[in-house]
Design an enzyme around this catalytic site. Sequence first.
Site, PDB file in Angstrom:
ATOM      1  N   CYS A 238      58.635  35.403   5.354  1.00  0.00           N
ATOM      2  CA  CYS A 238      57.562  34.898   6.205  1.00  0.00           C
ATOM      3  C   CYS A 238      56.271  35.661   5.866  1.00  0.00           C
ATOM      4  CB  CYS A 238      57.928  35.103   7.675  1.00  0.00           C
ATOM      5  SG  CYS A 238      57.862  36.823   8.206  1.00  0.00           S
TER       6      CYS A 238
ATOM      7  N   CYS B 136      56.559  39.536   6.490  1.00  0.00           N
ATOM      8  CA  CYS B 136      57.375  40.242   5.504  1.00  0.00           C
ATOM      9  C   CYS B 136      56.708  40.251   4.131  1.00  0.00           C
ATOM     10  CB  CYS B 136      58.761  39.619   5.432  1.00  0.00           C
ATOM     11  SG  CYS B 136      59.711  39.844   6.951  1.00  0.00           S
TER      12      CYS B 136
ATOM     13  N   HIS C 246      62.978  41.684  11.174  1.00  0.00           N
ATOM     14  CA  HIS C 246      63.449  40.808  10.100  1.00  0.00           C
ATOM     15  C   HIS C 246      64.205  41.643   9.070  1.00  0.00           C
ATOM     16  CE1 HIS C 246      60.325  37.361  10.690  1.00  0.00           C
ATOM     17  NE2 HIS C 246      60.765  37.825  11.843  1.00  0.00           N
TER      18      HIS C 246
ATOM     19  N   GLU D 177      64.087  41.696   5.881  1.00  0.00           N
ATOM     20  CA  GLU D 177      63.254  42.241   4.808  1.00  0.00           C
ATOM     21  C   GLU D 177      62.502  43.494   5.256  1.00  0.00           C
ATOM     22  OE1 GLU D 177      63.173  37.666   4.418  1.00  0.00           O
ATOM     23  OE2 GLU D 177      63.135  39.141   6.032  1.00  0.00           O
TER      24      GLU D 177
END
Length: 159
Positions: free
Chosen positions: A76, A79, A46, A48
């Site tokens: 999410c 993260c 991801h 992040e």
Amino acid sequence: MRAALKLAYQAGQKGEIPVGAVVVVEDTIIARACNEKELRQDATAHAELLALQQAAEYIGGWRLSHATLYTTLEPCPMCAGAMVNARLGSLVYAVRDLKAGAAGTLLDIVRTPGLNHQVQVKEGVLQEEASQLLKEFFDNLRRDGRAGRRRSTRNRVGG
């Protein structure tokens, strides 16, 4: 946030969900990333997480208490947990994630009182631009299917 939006656009052009993230310390971007799940065939790639990793490498340590992470989509749970563990100072995001948001929408991991750190949160920055980018991506995905998205060519276990 504009830098994160630019990264999100680039991710979408590559068939990734258009999410971009930058980490800023003292008005300087020290890390930047976009989603790379399809490229890496890695569910943890991801934007992040990749940006947090780059930021830690840049400063030479994992504590990011003086940093702000800007991301185009609410983090999410994975993260958000990484942000708490990195002792991130603050989080700024554009669009709420109604299906997986963990910074206030479904969960609020980043501000859970029982955890050893809480992250300051600001939401809605450049919300319309980020929302439009996500909407167009998913409209195209529904229309075109997975065409253009990278598929794994690796052997699958069990069949």
